[in-house]
Each structure stands twice: as C-alpha cells, then as structure tokens.
Scaffold this motif. Structure first.
Motif, PDB file in Angstrom:
ATOM      1  N   PRO A 214     -20.397 -60.458  40.548  1.00 24.81           N
ATOM      2  CA  PRO A 214     -20.119 -60.529  41.791  1.00 24.81           C
ATOM      3  C   PRO A 214     -21.007 -59.804  42.460  1.00 24.81           C
ATOM      4  O   PRO A 214     -21.145 -58.969  42.122  1.00 24.81           O
ATOM      5  CB  PRO A 214     -18.356 -60.010  41.866  1.00 24.81           C
ATOM      6  CG  PRO A 214     -17.818 -60.164  41.114  1.00 24.81           C
ATOM      7  CD  PRO A 214     -19.683 -59.828  39.182  1.00 24.81           C
ATOM      8  N   LEU A 215     -21.456 -60.491  44.035  1.00 27.82           N
ATOM      9  CA  LEU A 215     -22.854 -59.665  44.828  1.00 27.82           C
ATOM     10  C   LEU A 215     -21.619 -59.587  45.818  1.00 27.82           C
ATOM     11  O   LEU A 215     -21.767 -60.288  46.657  1.00 27.82           O
ATOM     12  CB  LEU A 215     -24.156 -60.573  44.739  1.00 27.82           C
ATOM     13  CG  LEU A 215     -24.800 -59.840  45.634  1.00 27.82           C
ATOM     14  CD1 LEU A 215     -25.340 -58.862  45.493  1.00 27.82           C
ATOM     15  CD2 LEU A 215     -26.196 -61.397  46.109  1.00 27.82           C
ATOM     16  N   VAL A 216     -21.546 -58.667  46.525  1.00 25.37           N
ATOM     17  CA  VAL A 216     -20.923 -58.035  47.921  1.00 25.37           C
ATOM     18  C   VAL A 216     -21.939 -57.424  49.089  1.00 25.37           C
ATOM     19  O   VAL A 216     -22.755 -56.604  48.547  1.00 25.37           O
ATOM     20  CB  VAL A 216     -19.850 -56.839  47.726  1.00 25.37           C
ATOM     21  CG1 VAL A 216     -19.071 -56.610  49.223  1.00 25.37           C
ATOM     22  CG2 VAL A 216     -18.964 -57.537  46.606  1.00 25.37           C
ATOM     23  N   GLU A 217     -22.599 -58.365  49.690  1.00 23.97           N
ATOM     24  CA  GLU A 217     -23.129 -58.054  51.447  1.00 23.97           C
ATOM     25  C   GLU A 217     -22.134 -57.531  52.269  1.00 23.97           C
ATOM     26  O   GLU A 217     -21.267 -57.584  52.366  1.00 23.97           O
ATOM     27  CB  GLU A 217     -23.791 -59.582  51.445  1.00 23.97           C
ATOM     28  CG  GLU A 217     -24.850 -59.519  50.424  1.00 23.97           C
ATOM     29  CD  GLU A 217     -25.594 -60.903  50.823  1.00 23.97           C
ATOM     30  OE1 GLU A 217     -25.937 -61.087  52.098  1.00 23.97           O
ATOM     31  OE2 GLU A 217     -25.897 -61.962  49.832  1.00 23.97           O
ATOM     32  N   VAL A 218     -22.906 -56.153  52.181  1.00 23.26           N
ATOM     33  CA  VAL A 218     -21.817 -55.583  53.533  1.00 23.26           C
ATOM     34  C   VAL A 218     -21.855 -55.621  54.828  1.00 23.26           C
ATOM     35  O   VAL A 218     -23.642 -55.758  54.659  1.00 23.26           O
ATOM     36  CB  VAL A 218     -22.086 -54.026  52.729  1.00 23.26           C
ATOM     37  CG1 VAL A 218     -21.247 -53.041  53.880  1.00 23.26           C
ATOM     38  CG2 VAL A 218     -21.147 -53.891  51.052  1.00 23.26           C
ATOM     39  N   ASP A 219     -21.741 -55.442  55.805  1.00 25.37           N
ATOM     40  CA  ASP A 219     -21.768 -55.855  56.913  1.00 25.37           C
ATOM     41  C   ASP A 219     -22.341 -55.224  57.400  1.00 25.37           C
ATOM     42  O   ASP A 219     -21.525 -53.801  57.399  1.00 25.37           O
ATOM     43  CB  ASP A 219     -20.998 -56.865  57.640  1.00 25.37           C
ATOM     44  CG  ASP A 219     -21.386 -57.140  59.342  1.00 25.37           C
ATOM     45  OD1 ASP A 219     -23.117 -57.153  59.554  1.00 25.37           O
ATOM     46  OD2 ASP A 219     -20.810 -56.647  60.349  1.00 25.37           O
ATOM     47  N   THR A 220     -24.005 -54.038  57.862  1.00 23.62           N
ATOM     48  CA  THR A 220     -24.377 -53.467  58.172  1.00 23.62           C
ATOM     49  C   THR A 220     -23.799 -52.826  59.317  1.00 23.62           C
ATOM     50  O   THR A 220     -23.122 -51.502  59.855  1.00 23.62           O
ATOM     51  CB  THR A 220     -25.671 -53.252  58.342  1.00 23.62           C
ATOM     52  OG1 THR A 220     -26.571 -54.826  57.672  1.00 23.62           O
ATOM     53  CG2 THR A 220     -26.565 -51.908  58.652  1.00 23.62           C
ATOM     54  N   LYS A 221     -23.378 -53.708  60.563  1.00 24.21           N
ATOM     55  CA  LYS A 221     -22.798 -53.376  62.056  1.00 24.21           C
ATOM     56  C   LYS A 221     -21.679 -52.671  61.538  1.00 24.21           C
ATOM     57  O   LYS A 221     -20.562 -52.099  62.415  1.00 24.21           O
ATOM     58  CB  LYS A 221     -22.641 -55.160  62.270  1.00 24.21           C
ATOM     59  CG  LYS A 221     -24.245 -54.797  63.208  1.00 24.21           C
ATOM     60  CD  LYS A 221     -23.472 -55.919  64.359  1.00 24.21           C
ATOM     61  CE  LYS A 221     -25.192 -56.664  64.875  1.00 24.21           C
ATOM     62  NZ  LYS A 221     -25.034 -58.362  64.708  1.00 24.21           N
ATOM     63  N   THR A 222     -21.058 -53.421  60.878  1.00 24.39           N
ATOM     64  CA  THR A 222     -18.980 -52.628  60.506  1.00 24.39           C
ATOM     65  C   THR A 222     -19.500 -50.973  59.527  1.00 24.39           C
ATOM     66  O   THR A 222     -19.035 -50.649  59.332  1.00 24.39           O
ATOM     67  CB  THR A 222     -18.365 -53.158  60.128  1.00 24.39           C
ATOM     68  OG1 THR A 222     -18.644 -54.551  58.919  1.00 24.39           O
ATOM     69  CG2 THR A 222     -17.734 -54.751  61.373  1.00 24.39           C
TER      70      THR A 222
ATOM     71  N   ALA B 226     -15.582 -57.822  56.983  1.00 23.25           N
ATOM     72  CA  ALA B 226     -17.820 -56.706  56.769  1.00 23.25           C
ATOM     73  C   ALA B 226     -18.140 -57.290  55.521  1.00 23.25           C
ATOM     74  O   ALA B 226     -19.484 -56.969  55.049  1.00 23.25           O
ATOM     75  CB  ALA B 226     -17.202 -55.634  56.030  1.00 23.25           C
ATOM     76  N   PHE B 227     -17.576 -58.547  54.386  1.00 23.80           N
ATOM     77  CA  PHE B 227     -18.315 -58.546  53.119  1.00 23.80           C
ATOM     78  C   PHE B 227     -18.421 -60.436  52.831  1.00 23.80           C
ATOM     79  O   PHE B 227     -17.602 -61.064  53.795  1.00 23.80           O
ATOM     80  CB  PHE B 227     -17.094 -57.790  52.491  1.00 23.80           C
ATOM     81  CG  PHE B 227     -16.516 -57.139  51.970  1.00 23.80           C
ATOM     82  CD1 PHE B 227     -17.153 -55.942  52.043  1.00 23.80           C
ATOM     83  CD2 PHE B 227     -15.327 -56.707  52.502  1.00 23.80           C
ATOM     84  CE1 PHE B 227     -16.445 -54.345  52.455  1.00 23.80           C
ATOM     85  CE2 PHE B 227     -15.020 -55.390  52.459  1.00 23.80           C
ATOM     86  CZ  PHE B 227     -15.443 -54.250  52.936  1.00 23.80           C
ATOM     87  N   THR B 228     -19.507 -60.238  52.211  1.00 20.90           N
ATOM     88  CA  THR B 228     -19.450 -61.887  51.582  1.00 20.90           C
ATOM     89  C   THR B 228     -19.685 -61.689  49.987  1.00 20.90           C
ATOM     90  O   THR B 228     -20.392 -61.307  50.125  1.00 20.90           O
ATOM     91  CB  THR B 228     -20.923 -62.370  52.318  1.00 20.90           C
ATOM     92  OG1 THR B 228     -21.005 -61.923  53.677  1.00 20.90           O
ATOM     93  CG2 THR B 228     -21.295 -63.614  51.561  1.00 20.90           C
ATOM     94  N   LEU B 229     -18.649 -63.097  49.550  1.00 25.11           N
ATOM     95  CA  LEU B 229     -18.503 -62.485  48.638  1.00 25.11           C
ATOM     96  C   LEU B 229     -19.234 -63.969  47.713  1.00 25.11           C
ATOM     97  O   LEU B 229     -18.888 -64.699  48.335  1.00 25.11           O
ATOM     98  CB  LEU B 229     -16.921 -62.679  48.274  1.00 25.11           C
ATOM     99  CG  LEU B 229     -16.730 -61.018  48.512  1.00 25.11           C
ATOM    100  CD1 LEU B 229     -15.083 -61.517  48.177  1.00 25.11           C
ATOM    101  CD2 LEU B 229     -16.772 -60.079  47.785  1.00 25.11           C
ATOM    102  N   HIS B 230     -20.044 -63.477  46.794  1.00 23.66           N
ATOM    103  CA  HIS B 230     -20.568 -64.385  46.201  1.00 23.66           C
ATOM    104  C   HIS B 230     -20.171 -64.807  44.970  1.00 23.66           C
ATOM    105  O   HIS B 230     -19.576 -64.214  44.019  1.00 23.66           O
ATOM    106  CB  HIS B 230     -21.936 -63.865  45.895  1.00 23.66           C
ATOM    107  CG  HIS B 230     -23.318 -64.314  47.482  1.00 23.66           C
ATOM    108  ND1 HIS B 230     -23.504 -65.218  47.676  1.00 23.66           N
ATOM    109  CD2 HIS B 230     -23.714 -63.149  47.990  1.00 23.66           C
ATOM    110  CE1 HIS B 230     -23.697 -64.539  49.091  1.00 23.66           C
ATOM    111  NE2 HIS B 230     -24.014 -63.873  48.981  1.00 23.66           N
TER     112      HIS B 230
END
Ligand code: ZN
Length: 518
Positions: free
Chosen positions: A370-378, A459-463
């Motif tokens: 799993p690749l989690v892209e964390v939202d920088t703003k939050t 805050a996340f985009t889960l791939h």
C-alpha cells in the motif's frame, strides 16, 4: 502480411504449471521465461517494452523510406483538414480520412507496403494532434499552437496494430528478432520485465537510432519487503527515508547539462540548413537522449529498490511547493548561461518527483504494497515533530529538526517519519466495531495528538493493493476490510522509457526528438 498470433501465444506460459482452461489457447505453445500468475481473474495491465533495432543497410534504407512516406501522409492529412476549414469552414474527421485510404492507395501504390493499419495509425496521429489543439484552445492558457507540418527528419515514427510485425524473443524472453512486413527480420536488443500478449508495435527513430516500442498486456509481479517506510523529497538529497537512508541527487545529470549547453552553442554557430549544422544537431539530440535515459534509469532503479524493502509506503502528496523548491543550490559555478542551466536543472529536478511518484505507485501496486499519499496541508510533515506532535514552522534553510521535547533529527528524515506515522495511524486505528466496508481512511482517527494527524479523514490517498496479494504485517491486524476501500491506481505511469526496462502507459510519447535543437 504477418499476423501476430504466434507472438501472442509464445509469451504467456508458466513452466511446470497446469494451464488454466481459460488461458489454454494463449499458452499453448512453448513455455518461455517469465511466469504469469494466471489463476487470478485480474484485468491485464499494460506495459511497454522498448527494443533497439539493429537494422542492416538495406533494412535501414527501407525503414527510412517508410518514415518518409508516413510523414508525407501525415502532412497531407493535416493539409486536407486545414484547407477544408479555410476554404469552406468544413471539419474533416478521422473517419472521413480513413475512408479515403483505399483510394489513396490506388493513386499511390507505394503506400501499400506500409500496411493498412499502420496508415490508419498515422492518420490517427493527425487526429490526436487536432484533439490536443482543441483542448489547448479550450483551456485557454497561452498560445494553443496549431498542429504543424513535420519534417521527415523529426518525424517520430509509426505504429502497427495486430498485423505487420512479429517479435520473437530468445528463450529467456529478451532480444531476438523483430519481423516487419516488407522490411524483413531485424535483430533487436532489449526486453520486457514481464512478457505478455503483444498488442501494438511502434517504430521510433530517435537521434538516428531505431527502436520498437511494444505494448504488452500482462500481469506484472514484484516482491515487496517487510519495512514500513516514510519518504520525503529534499533539496540536499533526492529523497530521505524514515529510517534515515538518503538517496542522493544524481550529479551525473549536471555534468551532462554542461555538455548539452556546449553542444547547443555549437549548433548556434553553424549556418542554417548546412550539413555541419545537421551534424551538430544530431549531437544535441544524442545528449538529450542520454540524459533522458540516465534519469529514467535512476528513477526506475530507486523506485524498485524502495518498493523491494517496503511493506507500507508513505509519502507527501505532490504539491507545487515540492515542484518549485529544488533548483536552488544546484548550480555550483557562476558564469555563462547560469540562468539557462538553472532552468534546465529545475526542469530535470522538478519533473523527477512527479515521475518518481508515478513509478512508485505502479511498482507498489505490482508488489501489493500500500502506498499512502499524505496531504501536506493537513499533516504538515516538515513542520511537525515526529516524537511529540508539536507543530512549529521551520525555515527552508533549517536542515535539522530540533524540538523542545529533546528530539533532534535531520529535517527530511523527521518529515518522512511524520508521513509514516500518519499512514500507520490511518491503518491501525480502524475501528473494530465499525461495519465492514467502512474505509481505512474514513475510520482513521488521530491517535497521538490532533496536531500531528490533523483531520485524518481527508489526509490520505490510499493506493490499491491488488486482490489476492498478502497484506503486510502492519495491516493484518486491521483485518481485510481496508482493502475494499482503497482506490484503484492501476499501472498508469508516465510514458517514460528505459531501454530494456518495463514501461507504462500506452500511447507513445509523440515528439521524441523535439527537445533542444533550434
Ligand atoms: Zn517534539
């Protein structure tokens, strides 16, 4: 005319394994090289294999003839569309133009040897150029750039669909020969990481060399690792992992860029239209190609290495901040062309994170990581303390994270750790009482402190991890329900190519040698 049935059947087969009935037809012939796990009902993914062609003198002559003819057809089709619009305000469609092909072939028998599908493919390029033009017009940013007539020297190439070509790789799935209708059997080098059904073949001419770019439908697989890793982009290092590993910027590129600037100056000094200028331009194209290959190689290698270690990956979602902060400090020697070099450096360094992330995404998906892209703003990875969660602004020049809680870490490592923690939080805190199907991201609650995790729900985009792949240790406790909520990310990547490597995304990059020159 060649048909590609045997190319289709030779590639997919698992040595020693029983052939599932629905694949029996495809894997009927020889078992070769790579294995494909066909038991799962997964959609095929598309990968690109790039082969270098070593044509004989006669074959080369024929390839050049074909290139000129395709270019001529392209220009003629463009002219027809332009004229029809100028004279009668009439729009000519791709359908109209392909309908004329039989007549054109009667008038110009020399086009017949190119193959009907390849001719259609070239008309399709005109259509795509028009579509792109109208898209730019609608977008309205700057000049839209009307589709241009092409010189055959700069014409990228042509595409075959099912017929007119056949690649027969060696036993190990690499190299071998590429047979092209009316050209012959050409020796090739290169291969695909995962073989599969061969769909299309694009012949490309780049800096005087010939390549075949073959699209394969396959089930690419790779191994992940056992570590949960955070990753941060940086100025000093290309990337820093949460365990403190740093990946340096490839300084090689800078040296190449100096050579490139010198080569471009040589072109500028030559008289337009002269032989010497053409020669100098070829040198520029070769350098561009070298830079492109080196960068792609670096990005592929690093992303593969990172995925091979990981059971979970967390990184920042790409933001403009990341795209604009990297050029500073990379131009070491002041002097001539500093601005130009800075611009080039910026272009190279800035596209790297986006490309790298795309590679990371599809490689992680292949490995089921799993690749989690964390939202920088939050989440604010660069401003948050990974130990206590306190948020404090840092200047870009502060390279070390020092917190009142006593923690002292390199800045980039601290940011990578914050990303990782945010990702772990998203997974670990799945509420056990919640109905199955409630997603990991939605179920995530901030644990250590609100400051650290922000509003975790957004805050996340889960791939996606592909169904059937084993969840990493860190996730198994949370049950399988996370899987259903992750968003599909497929194998979509940039058209970036590495010679002999595996590639993503189907349509070939249209203009291949257009960068630089004049
Ligand atoms: Zn702290």
């Amino acid at each position: 005319m060649l048909t590609n049935t045997s190319a289709t059947s030779q590639a997919v087969a698992r040595p020693g394994a029983a052939t599932p009935p629905h694949r029996a037809k495809r894997s009927a012939s020889a078992a070769r090289g790579q294995q494909i796990h066909s038991s799962r009902a997964e959609p095929f993914e598309r990968r690109r294999a790039t082969l270098r062609l070593y044509a004989s003198a006669t074959q080369e002559k024929q390839l050049l003839t074909f290139l000129r003819l395709h270019c001529e057809l392209y220009n003629a089709a463009l002219e027809e569309r332009r004229d029809a619009w100028r004279a009668e305000r009439k729009t000519i469609s791709h359908y109209d133009q392909t309908g004329q092909l039989p007549l054109i072939k009667k008038l110009r028998p020399d086009l017949v040897a190119l193959g009907a599908q390849a001719l259609e493919g070239t008309l399709k390029r005109v259509d795509l150029a028009y579509q792109a033009f109208f898209r730019r017009v609608r977008a309205g940013h700057g000049p839209a750039g009307f589709p241009r007539f092409r010189a055959w020297r700069d014409f990228p190439g042509w595409t075959y669909r099912q017929s007119g070509w056949r690649w027969t790789p060696r036993e190990d799935g690499k190299h071998g020969r590429l047979e092209l209708a009316n050209v012959g059997s050409i020796r090739v080098r290169g291969g695909a990481r995962t073989l599969g059904r061969m769909k299309t073949c694009t012949i490309l001419r780049r800096a005087g060399k010939w390549y075949a770019s073959i699209v394969l439908e396959c089930h690419p697989q790779r191994r992940g690792g056992s570590e949960a890793l955070g990753l941060d982009w940086g100025v000093a290092h290309f990337a820093t992992l949460s365990d403190g590993t740093t990946i340096d910027n490839p300084r090689l590129l800078e040296r190449d860029l100096e050579k490139l600037a010198a080569a471009q100056q040589i072109v500028a000094r030559k008289k337009k239209g002269s032989r010497r200028r053409a020669k100098a331009k070829l040198a520029v194209h070769r350098l561009h190609e070298k830079i492109r290959n080196r960068r792609a190689h670096f990005l592929h290698q690093v992303s593969a290495d990172v995925v091979a270690r990981a059971s979970l990956l967390a990184t920042e979602k790409l933001a403009t901040r990341n795209m604009t902060r990297s050029a500073a400090g990379t131009v070491e020697e002041p002097g001539s062309d500093v601005a130009q070099k800075a611009g080039l450096n910026r272009a190279i360094l800035d596209t790297a994170p986006a490309t790298f992330l795309a590679l990371l995404r599809y490689k992680a998906a292949e490995a089921g990581v799993p690749l989690v892209e964390v939202d920088t703003k939050t989440v604010k990875p660069s401003q948050t303390c990974p130990a206590c969660g306190v948020v404090a602004k840092k200047k870009l020049s502060e390279r070390v994270h020092r917190c009142s809680c006593g923690v002292e870490l390199p800045r980039d490592q601290a940011a990578a750790l914050v990303c990782l923690q945010a990702a772990l939080t998203a997974f670990d805190l799945t509420d056990k009482t919640q109905a199955p199907g409630e997603g990991a991201a939605r179920a995530a609650r901030p644990s250590r402190s609100r400051a650290q995790c922000g509003t975790a729900s957004r805050a996340f985009t889960l791939h996606a991890r592909r169904a059937g792949t084993r969840p990493p240790a860190s996730l198994r406790s949370a049950g399988g329900r996370n899987r259903s909520e992750t968003t599909a990310c497929g194998g979509q990547g940039p058209g970036e190519e590495v010679f002999g490597g595996e590639i993503v995304d189907s349509p070939p990059p249209p203009a291949c040698v257009s960068a630089g020159g004049d």
